[in-house]
Design an enzyme around this catalytic site. Sequence first.
Site, PDB file in Angstrom:
ATOM      1  N   LYS A  80       8.496   4.581 -19.158  1.00 27.08           N
ATOM      2  CA  LYS A  80       8.906   5.983 -19.198  1.00 27.08           C
ATOM      3  C   LYS A  80       9.683   6.264 -20.489  1.00 27.08           C
ATOM      4  CE  LYS A  80      11.710   9.025 -16.233  1.00 27.08           C
ATOM      5  NZ  LYS A  80      12.482   9.015 -14.966  1.00 27.08           N
ATOM      6  N   SER A 155      10.790  12.112 -11.740  1.00 27.28           N
ATOM      7  CA  SER A 155      10.697  12.240 -13.177  1.00 27.28           C
ATOM      8  C   SER A 155       9.785  11.206 -13.835  1.00 27.28           C
ATOM      9  CB  SER A 155      12.094  12.141 -13.793  1.00 27.28           C
ATOM     10  OG  SER A 155      12.709  10.912 -13.492  1.00 27.28           O
ATOM     11  N   SER A 179      12.600   9.472  -8.239  1.00 26.43           N
ATOM     12  CA  SER A 179      11.731   9.480  -9.407  1.00 26.43           C
ATOM     13  C   SER A 179      10.800   8.309  -9.656  1.00 26.43           C
ATOM     14  CB  SER A 179      12.572   9.701 -10.662  1.00 26.43           C
ATOM     15  OG  SER A 179      13.256  10.903 -10.588  1.00 26.43           O
TER      16      SER A 179
END
Length: 469
Positions: A80, A155, A179
Site C-alpha cells: 500500500k 483504505s 482497512s
Amino acid sequence: MTNELVYSDATKLAELVRTKEVSPVEIMQAHLDRIEAVNPNVNAIVTIADGALEAARRAEAIVLAGDDLGPLHGVPFTAKDSIDTAGVLTQRGSPIFMDRLPDEDATSVARMKKAGGILLAKTNLPEFSYWIESDNLLSGRSNNPWDLERTPGGSSGGESAAIAAGMSPIGLGTDLAISVRGPAAQTGITSMKATHGRVPMTGIWPRAPRRFWHVGPMARSVRDIALAFSQLGGPDGKDAFASSTTLFDAGIGRQPFRQLRVGWMVGPGFGPVDPEVAATVKAAAEALKDVGVSVEHVGIPALERDFALDVFNRLHVMEMKPAFEEATAGRGEDELYMMAKTMLSLPDTSMKDYIDAEQAAERIRDGYADCFSHYDALITHVLPIPAHKHGVEEFVIDGQTVDATYLQGATVPLNIAGLPGVAMRFGTSREGLPINVQIVGAWQAESTILHVASLLESISPVRGLHPKL
C-alpha cells in the site's frame, strides 16, 4: 502458463522457484504483463517499483548458484502506498506528498525482502489512508475487479483489487478500523489484522492514533497469510508497541485432545446486517460442525451496551486530527480531498466524552476477554453488505438506513480491543459478489484463528474463484 502463474498463491510460487520449475524472472514478467493488461480498468497499481525485473534476475542467479533461499524467494509482492519503500515513490494518496521518495524501507517491507520477496509495485489508497473507498486527487479511484462500478474498499483497496485481479500474489496493507479486512471482503481475498503490536508500524504514516493502527498481510490463501505473518512479526527496536517475541500461540496444542470451541454472531452490537451476509456467517459455522468443531451462537453484551463505532469515533478524532492539521498546514484547498477536509472540520471531542469513551473501550475489551474464556475463536461477518457502488454515502441494510461508516461495525471493535482477525471468503451474493467471514481470536491467538480459517478454506464452497477481467 501465465494465467496459472498470476493466480497461483505465493506459497506455490516460492515452491516453483525452489524446485527450479519456474524462474523468478518468468513470475515477475507474468505479473508485469498482467498489470499492463488489466490495471488501466482497475487502477489498483500506482507505481511499478524500479528495478523489479532486475531484482528477479538476481533472485534467479541465487537459485542457480544453489544458495540458501528464503521462504518467499523470487516471489513478487506489493505494498500500500502509505508504507515506505526505499527508492520507490510513497505518496500517501495526496498531492501534498507528491514525488516523495523514502530513503528506508518500512520494517514490514524490509522483512518481506529478507524472506526473499521482491517489491513489484505500490497500490492505491484513499487520501491519508482514511476512508472506505480508495480514491484521491493524486492517483484517482480504484475499481473492484468483480464489478468495475463497485469499490474494492478502503483504505487498502488498491491492494485488495491488485491481488484479486492477479496483478500481485501477496501484499501489505494497513488497518485503522477496517482497512485490510473490509477490502478483502469486497474483493473476496484473504487478509489478517494481527494482535496490535505484533507487526511493527515503523515506516508507515499516519502513526496517530498508534494504538489502533495495524499493518497486515493480504493474499489469496490462508497459508500465504500464515507464511507472511511468520516473517513480519516481532519487535524491531523502534515501534514500542511491537514488543512480543512470540509469533505463534500454542492454540489448542496445549490440550491436543480437547474439541475446538467456536462461537458465531452477527449481532446485536454490530449494527444492521444484510440477511445474505448473516446467512453466510451461519453457513460457515454450520460447516465447522461437520468437521468436528463445537459451534454455538453467542452474544457479547459489552458490544450491545457500547456501540464500538461510536466509541472509536470519540477516541480517534481527538488523536488523529492533530496529525491531519500538521500535514496540511499551509496547504491550499485544491490539495485536499474529501476526508482531509472532513477530518479538519470535525469538532474536538470534549474531555468528558473522551474519558467516557476510554471507559467504554475497556468494557469492550473485557467483553471479548469473557467470550474467549469460553471459546477458542469467534466467527462474525466482515461487512454488513457485499461490495457497494462507488460514492454511496447511505445504505438501507435489513430495513435500517445507516451512513457509510456503519460498514465498520464488525471490524472496528477489533481495533479498539487490539485483537486479531482473519477475513476470508465463504459465500457469494445473488449478484455474484464475494461475501467474507471474519475469524476473531483472543490476544495473540493468531495460530488458533489461522487454524480455524484453514479448516473453513478446506471446505469452502467458493474456493478458487477469480474475477473475469
